[in-house]
Design an enzyme around this catalytic site. Sequence first.
Site, PDB file in Angstrom:
ATOM      1  N   SER A 184      58.299 -38.259  34.609  1.00  0.00           N
ATOM      2  CA  SER A 184      58.482 -38.615  33.318  1.00  0.00           C
ATOM      3  C   SER A 184      58.149 -37.615  32.111  1.00  0.00           C
ATOM      4  O   SER A 184      58.483 -36.336  32.412  1.00  0.00           O
ATOM      5  CB  SER A 184      57.914 -39.906  32.858  1.00  0.00           C
ATOM      6  OG  SER A 184      58.530 -40.602  31.865  1.00  0.00           O
ATOM      7  N   HIS A 225      62.169 -47.182  36.289  1.00  0.00           N
ATOM      8  CA  HIS A 225      61.378 -46.059  36.007  1.00  0.00           C
ATOM      9  C   HIS A 225      60.021 -46.057  36.833  1.00  0.00           C
ATOM     10  O   HIS A 225      59.141 -46.981  36.167  1.00  0.00           O
ATOM     11  CB  HIS A 225      61.218 -45.926  34.565  1.00  0.00           C
ATOM     12  CG  HIS A 225      60.476 -44.693  34.155  1.00  0.00           C
ATOM     13  ND1 HIS A 225      61.344 -43.415  34.023  1.00  0.00           N
ATOM     14  CD2 HIS A 225      59.358 -44.342  33.429  1.00  0.00           C
ATOM     15  CE1 HIS A 225      60.391 -42.637  33.618  1.00  0.00           C
ATOM     16  NE2 HIS A 225      59.293 -43.009  33.236  1.00  0.00           N
TER      17      HIS A 225
HETATM   18  C1  GTR Z   1      58.693 -42.662  27.371  1.00  0.00           C
HETATM   19  C2  GTR Z   1      59.504 -41.544  26.715  1.00  0.00           C
HETATM   20  C3  GTR Z   1      60.016 -40.820  27.761  1.00  0.00           C
HETATM   21  C4  GTR Z   1      59.398 -40.562  28.919  1.00  0.00           C
HETATM   22  C5  GTR Z   1      58.156 -41.739  29.224  1.00  0.00           C
HETATM   23  C6  GTR Z   1      56.942 -41.337  30.037  1.00  0.00           C
HETATM   24  O1  GTR Z   1      58.324 -43.658  26.586  1.00  0.00           O
HETATM   25  O2  GTR Z   1      60.360 -42.185  25.795  1.00  0.00           O
HETATM   26  O3  GTR Z   1      60.642 -39.514  27.516  1.00  0.00           O
HETATM   27  O4  GTR Z   1      58.520 -39.349  28.840  1.00  0.00           O
HETATM   28  O5  GTR Z   1      57.617 -42.204  28.110  1.00  0.00           O
HETATM   29  O6  GTR Z   1      56.376 -40.170  30.147  1.00  0.00           O
HETATM   30  O7  GTR Z   1      56.392 -42.218  30.730  1.00  0.00           O
END
Ligand code: GTR
Length: 371
Positions: free
Chosen positions: A205, A347
Site C-alpha cells: 500500500s 486490500h
Molecule cells: C489509504 C490510501 C492509499 C493507501 C492506503 C494504505 O488510506 O488512500 O493510497 O496507501 O491508505 O497505505 O494502507
Amino acid sequence: MRREVPLLPDPLKALDGRIIRTRESWETHRRPEILSLFREHVYGYGPEFDSASLTFRCTEKRLMAGDSTRIKPVEIQFEGAYGQGMMHLVLYLPRSAVTRLPLVLVISTNLPSSWNLADELHAPVSDMLARGYGVGVYFVEELDPDVDDGFHNGVHGLFDPKSRPRSPNAWGTIAAWAWGASRVMDYLQTDEDIDCTRVVLVGHSRLGKTALWAAANDSRFAMVASNQSGCTGAAVSRTKTGETVRDINQRFPHWFCQNYKQFNDREDSLPVDQHLLLSLIAPRLIYVTSASEDVWADPEAEFLSVTVQEPVYALYRLRGLGTSTPPYPNIPLVGERIGYHMRTGAHDFTVFDWRGILSFADTHLNAPIVP
Ligand code: GTR
C-alpha cells in the site's frame, strides 16, 4: 465491461518528440527525463547525500528463542546540516547459512517493542528463511512520522533549508521513506552475510508506493514488489477509479511534493503517469499485485500500468506478460522479468500475495535452500 484505455504518455517518446529505439537512448535520455519529471511534479527532490558520511553499528546480535534464526539489529546513523539522525534495520538470518544470502527487505511502519518481529510484520519470515533468503526490515516512521506536521522533524528537519514556504518540488514523506531504503542498501553493501546484488524490496500500500519510488531511484535493488500500491503507486492515474490524485493529496498532503497538488482533477495534464514509474525499474525484476475487491487502489489501473510500460522491457529483449487482458483471479501471470497477480479479496497483504512474490523471486534470484 472494461473501461476504455486512456491516452497515456508514451514511455518511448521523449518530451522533445524524439522516439526512443535503443536501450542506450533510453538510459541516457528518456529514463533520466522521466525520473526528473517524477521528482519535479510528484515525489519531490531529496537532498544531495554522500553515503560515505554514514556510520553503522551492529548491536546485540541474538538468537530467536527456540529457533535457528539469528537476529542482527543494525543502527544506521546519518548527519545532515541540522543534526544527526538514526534508523534501525533488523536482519533475520538462518544460523546455518554458509554463503552470502539474497535478502527480502520489507518496509514497515513503526519500530515495534521487540525484535521478534515475525508476527507484527505479517510477513512469513520463517518461510523466507527456509527458501534461502535473509530477511531485513526497516521502519519508515523513524525517517518521518506519517502525519502532516510541516516537515520540521524527521529527515526533512535534518537536511532541508529552514526557510518557509518550502520549495514546491521539495521531497515529501514517501520520498523520505524511500531515501531510507537506499541508506539500508548502503549498509548492506558492507555486510558479509548478504549478497547485495540480490535484494528484493517489498512494500504494501503506501509502503508499496515507497518501494517503487526507492527502486526507481536506486538501481542497486534487483527486484521490487509492490503490493496493492494503488494511487501514485502502480496504478495509472488517468481514468483511475477509487482514490484519485485529489483524494490522496487531500487526505495525505505530506506524502508528495507541493507541485503534485496542481494535478488535482487534472490528471490528464500530468507529464507522467504511473506506468512510467514502473518503466524506471527496467530491466530489473518487478512484481505487482492487486486484490479484486480493492477498488480504492483500482486493480484494472494497476494491471494496465504493468502492460503499457512493457515496450521499455522490450528494449532489453525481455518479454512482458504476453497479454493486455487482466488475468483470472489467483493465477499469477509472469513474463521474463515482470510478474503480476490479482488475488480475490480485500486490500491486505496475505500469504497468497507473499507466495506470488517469493515464487517469482525464487525463479530469478535462484535462492539456494538452506540445509
Ligand atoms: C489509504 C490510501 C492509499 C493507501 C492506503 C494504505 O488510506 O488512500 O493510497 O496507501 O491508505 O497505505 O494502507
